[in-house]
Design a protein around this motif. Structure first.
Motif, PDB file in Angstrom:
ATOM      1  N   CYS A  52       0.586  -1.226  -0.012  1.00 28.65           N
ATOM      2  CA  CYS A  52      -0.269   0.029  -0.032  1.00 28.65           C
ATOM      3  C   CYS A  52       0.976   1.333   0.138  1.00 28.65           C
ATOM      4  N   GLU A  53       2.183   1.354   0.773  1.00 33.87           N
ATOM      5  CA  GLU A  53       2.956   2.478   0.714  1.00 33.87           C
ATOM      6  C   GLU A  53       3.422   2.408  -0.938  1.00 33.87           C
ATOM      7  N   GLU A  54       3.704   1.619  -1.461  1.00 36.84           N
ATOM      8  CA  GLU A  54       4.041   1.664  -2.828  1.00 36.84           C
ATOM      9  C   GLU A  54       3.190   2.140  -3.656  1.00 36.84           C
ATOM     10  N   LEU A  55       2.006   1.725  -3.691  1.00 36.31           N
ATOM     11  CA  LEU A  55       0.751   1.803  -4.592  1.00 36.31           C
ATOM     12  C   LEU A  55       0.252   3.299  -4.239  1.00 36.31           C
ATOM     13  N   PHE A  56       0.260   3.856  -2.923  1.00 34.21           N
ATOM     14  CA  PHE A  56      -0.429   5.287  -2.914  1.00 34.21           C
ATOM     15  C   PHE A  56       0.335   6.152  -2.346  1.00 34.21           C
ATOM     16  N   ASN A  57       1.458   6.014  -1.683  1.00 37.72           N
ATOM     17  CA  ASN A  57       2.476   6.969  -1.247  1.00 37.72           C
ATOM     18  C   ASN A  57       2.723   7.973  -2.148  1.00 37.72           C
ATOM     19  N   ARG A  58       2.865   9.179  -2.288  1.00 35.92           N
ATOM     20  CA  ARG A  58       3.459  10.262  -3.009  1.00 35.92           C
ATOM     21  C   ARG A  58       4.678  11.076  -2.293  1.00 35.92           C
ATOM     22  N   PRO A  59       5.521  11.759  -2.857  1.00 33.32           N
ATOM     23  CA  PRO A  59       6.327  12.604  -2.220  1.00 33.32           C
ATOM     24  C   PRO A  59       5.600  13.653  -1.497  1.00 33.32           C
ATOM     25  N   ASP A  60       4.506  14.433  -1.878  1.00 36.02           N
ATOM     26  CA  ASP A  60       3.504  15.260  -1.229  1.00 36.02           C
ATOM     27  C   ASP A  60       2.762  14.606  -0.173  1.00 36.02           C
ATOM     28  N   ALA A  61       2.335  13.507  -0.117  1.00 32.99           N
ATOM     29  CA  ALA A  61       1.281  12.858   0.662  1.00 32.99           C
ATOM     30  C   ALA A  61       1.740  11.522   0.707  1.00 32.99           C
ATOM     31  N   TYR A  62       1.876  11.019   2.010  1.00 39.37           N
ATOM     32  CA  TYR A  62       2.418   9.667   2.310  1.00 39.37           C
ATOM     33  C   TYR A  62       2.041   9.265   3.511  1.00 39.37           C
ATOM     34  N   ILE A  63       1.939   7.867   3.793  1.00 35.06           N
ATOM     35  CA  ILE A  63       1.600   7.310   5.146  1.00 35.06           C
ATOM     36  C   ILE A  63       2.364   6.395   5.296  1.00 35.06           C
ATOM     37  N   ASN A  64       3.143   6.036   6.668  1.00 37.53           N
ATOM     38  CA  ASN A  64       3.929   4.899   6.792  1.00 37.53           C
ATOM     39  C   ASN A  64       3.337   4.173   7.763  1.00 37.53           C
ATOM     40  N   TYR A  65       2.830   2.804   7.428  1.00 41.07           N
ATOM     41  CA  TYR A  65       2.048   2.053   8.108  1.00 41.07           C
ATOM     42  C   TYR A  65       2.998   1.277   9.078  1.00 41.07           C
ATOM     43  N   TYR A  66       2.546   1.048  10.298  1.00 35.51           N
ATOM     44  CA  TYR A  66       3.299  -0.095  11.279  1.00 35.51           C
ATOM     45  C   TYR A  66       2.606  -1.329  11.429  1.00 35.51           C
ATOM     46  N   HIS A  67       1.452  -1.440  11.222  1.00 34.57           N
ATOM     47  CA  HIS A  67       1.045  -2.689  10.987  1.00 34.57           C
ATOM     48  C   HIS A  67      -0.266  -2.680  10.191  1.00 34.57           C
ATOM     49  N   SER A  68      -0.488  -3.792   9.588  1.00 36.07           N
ATOM     50  CA  SER A  68      -1.614  -4.110   8.587  1.00 36.07           C
ATOM     51  C   SER A  68      -2.862  -3.640   8.971  1.00 36.07           C
ATOM     52  N   GLY A  69      -3.270  -3.731  10.430  1.00 35.95           N
ATOM     53  CA  GLY A  69      -4.467  -3.511  10.870  1.00 35.95           C
ATOM     54  C   GLY A  69      -4.815  -1.902  10.557  1.00 35.95           C
ATOM     55  N   GLU A  70      -3.876  -1.053  10.256  1.00 36.68           N
ATOM     56  CA  GLU A  70      -4.066   0.454  10.086  1.00 36.68           C
ATOM     57  C   GLU A  70      -4.550   0.718   8.620  1.00 36.68           C
ATOM     58  N   ILE A  71      -4.621  -0.199   7.824  1.00 34.25           N
ATOM     59  CA  ILE A  71      -5.019  -0.062   6.520  1.00 34.25           C
ATOM     60  C   ILE A  71      -6.392   0.062   6.146  1.00 34.25           C
ATOM     61  N   PRO A  72      -7.059   0.850   5.354  1.00 36.88           N
ATOM     62  CA  PRO A  72      -8.378   0.710   5.246  1.00 36.88           C
ATOM     63  C   PRO A  72      -8.727  -0.260   4.142  1.00 36.88           C
ATOM     64  N   SER A  73     -10.176  -0.780   4.160  1.00 33.63           N
ATOM     65  CA  SER A  73     -10.304  -1.681   3.136  1.00 33.63           C
ATOM     66  C   SER A  73     -10.344  -1.372   1.542  1.00 33.63           C
ATOM     67  N   ASP A  74     -10.524  -0.165   1.183  1.00 33.91           N
ATOM     68  CA  ASP A  74     -10.442   0.461  -0.154  1.00 33.91           C
ATOM     69  C   ASP A  74      -8.909   0.142  -0.456  1.00 33.91           C
ATOM     70  N   LYS A  75      -7.973   0.526   0.288  1.00 36.54           N
ATOM     71  CA  LYS A  75      -6.756   0.160  -0.167  1.00 36.54           C
ATOM     72  C   LYS A  75      -6.204  -1.411  -0.395  1.00 36.54           C
ATOM     73  N   LEU A  76      -6.774  -1.946   0.457  1.00 34.98           N
ATOM     74  CA  LEU A  76      -6.598  -3.641   0.472  1.00 34.98           C
ATOM     75  C   LEU A  76      -7.033  -4.105  -0.691  1.00 34.98           C
ATOM     76  N   ARG A  77      -8.329  -3.604  -1.365  1.00 39.52           N
ATOM     77  CA  ARG A  77      -8.521  -4.094  -2.525  1.00 39.52           C
ATOM     78  C   ARG A  77      -7.485  -4.179  -3.347  1.00 39.52           C
ATOM     79  N   GLU A  78      -6.711  -3.045  -3.592  1.00 39.56           N
ATOM     80  CA  GLU A  78      -5.853  -3.259  -4.546  1.00 39.56           C
ATOM     81  C   GLU A  78      -4.582  -3.920  -4.160  1.00 39.56           C
ATOM     82  N   ALA A  79      -4.481  -4.107  -2.715  1.00 42.60           N
ATOM     83  CA  ALA A  79      -3.350  -5.004  -2.316  1.00 42.60           C
ATOM     84  C   ALA A  79      -3.753  -6.458  -2.762  1.00 42.60           C
TER      85      ALA A  79
END
Length: 357
Positions: free
Chosen positions: A207-234
């Protein structure tokens, strides 16, 4: 007694948020019964029929919950089985699978324990599981209660793994934290020489590779932080994961055995290794956070324990969990480093400050 056992089984499957939701609903209806009984103008049955009906509905839905969750258990005809850590991550994956229309062929196995904390020594034995259960019941107040039983959790995990058919593809989800990485090693140990194709996927990295950009990014520390819409892509990229060979499984299994030979209660993820650290590893970090926070005016310097734990959790680059931080706050109280105001039954019920003098 049969009803009590059924209720205990149902409640033990709930996450903390689900427990709170049921409790709120039940208390609201009890409040309505109380108020309507005060204003009673007709037969009691007519006045309280609606709230009582709601309570009965909550009871029925709770008792039926294990059967609903069994829908996600591995079945002989499923094509994929996802093995995940934590109820939060499981809930998000369920929503993602529904969105993709995969719920009939993709099933789930959940590891509900936080393997970053608590003893894991000899977890393959009843004695080891009893020691783990006892430690949680004696030290952890948040998220765990008297119904927690490591033996039940372990037996359920074994039963679910046994149900996986030989043709199903197994996807083990993990990320860069001790909980999920320890879980990965446990699962590799338990699967052993299964003929299934086994793929390891890192939900956070995907999800970090798919959705992070230089001007907007999230570093996830565990999988439970990721919303379901992003998990669909994963989920659409599971075939890009790392396939485990027999050598990989043997290595991970051996690493699990090494972890279970240790006697500590805290683990971190460091340089691609599950590393055991002392129980007080985060004590100085908690004290630094406490010193940096401003107590509310007029409270004699006391700060809510929940505020400190939330601050520590938000800035920690490891996934430990709020329950462990709260446990260490209480240990700092017992050792005389901190003073307390309130009752330490749960972090929201007491405040703390540095001991004076």
């Amino acid at each position: 007694m049969k009803d009590i056992l059924a209720i205990k089984k149902a409640v033990s499957t709930l996450s903390e948020d689900e427990v709170k939701l049921y409790l709120i609903r039940i208390l609201v209806q009890i409040g309505r019964v109380k108020e309507q009984s005060k204003l009673l103008e007709g037969p009691l049955e007519q006045q309280i029929a609606e709230p009582v009906a709601s309570l009965l509905e909550y009871y029925t839905s709770l008792i039926e919950l294990p059967a609903k969750r069994a829908f996600w258990d591995p079945t002989p005809d499923c094509t994929h089985v996802h093995i995940l850590c934590g109820d939060s991550f499981t809930g998000s994956v369920k929503e993602a699978l529904r969105g993709l229309g995969w719920i009939d062929t993709h099933k789930l196995v959940t590891m509900r324990e936080n393997y970053a904390i608590g003893p894991l020594g000899e977890l393959d034995t009843p004695v080891g599981r009893k020691l783990r259960s006892d430690w949680f019941l004696q030290n952890i107040t948040e998220n765990y209660n008297v119904s927690y039983d490591c033996e039940e959790e372990y037996t359920e995990l074994l039963d679910n793994l046994e149900q996986i058919s030989a043709q199903a593809k197994i996807i083990i989800w993990t990320s860069g934290n001790a909980c999920e990485q320890t879980g990965l090693r446990l699962i590799a140990h338990l699967l052993g020489n299964r003929p299934n194709e086994i793929i390891v996927c890192d939900a956070c990295a995907i999800c970090e590779e798919l959705f992070n950009r230089p001007d907007a990014y999230i570093n996830y520390y565990h999988s439970g932080e990721i919303p379901s819409d992003k998990l669909r892509e994963a989920l659409l990229r599971i075939n890009d994961g790392s396939r485990l060979t027999a050598v990989d499984i043997a290595r991970l299994s051996q690493e699990w055995k090494e972890i279970t030979r240790q006697s500590g209660v805290l683990r971190i993820w460091h340089e691609d290794t599950v590393l055991e650290v002392p129980a007080d590893y985060y004590d100085s970090y908690l004290l630094e956070k406490l010193d940096s926070l401003q107590p509310p005016p007029g409270d004699d310097g006391f700060l809510k324990s929940a505020r400190l734990v939330g601050e520590a959790l938000g800035y920690c680059e490891q996934y430990v969990g709020d329950a462990y931080f709260e446990y260490r706050v209480r240990e700092l109280i017992y050792s005389g480093v901190l003073e307390i105001k309130g009752i330490p039954t749960a972090m929201r019920f007491y405040s703390i400050r540095r001991r004076k003098g």
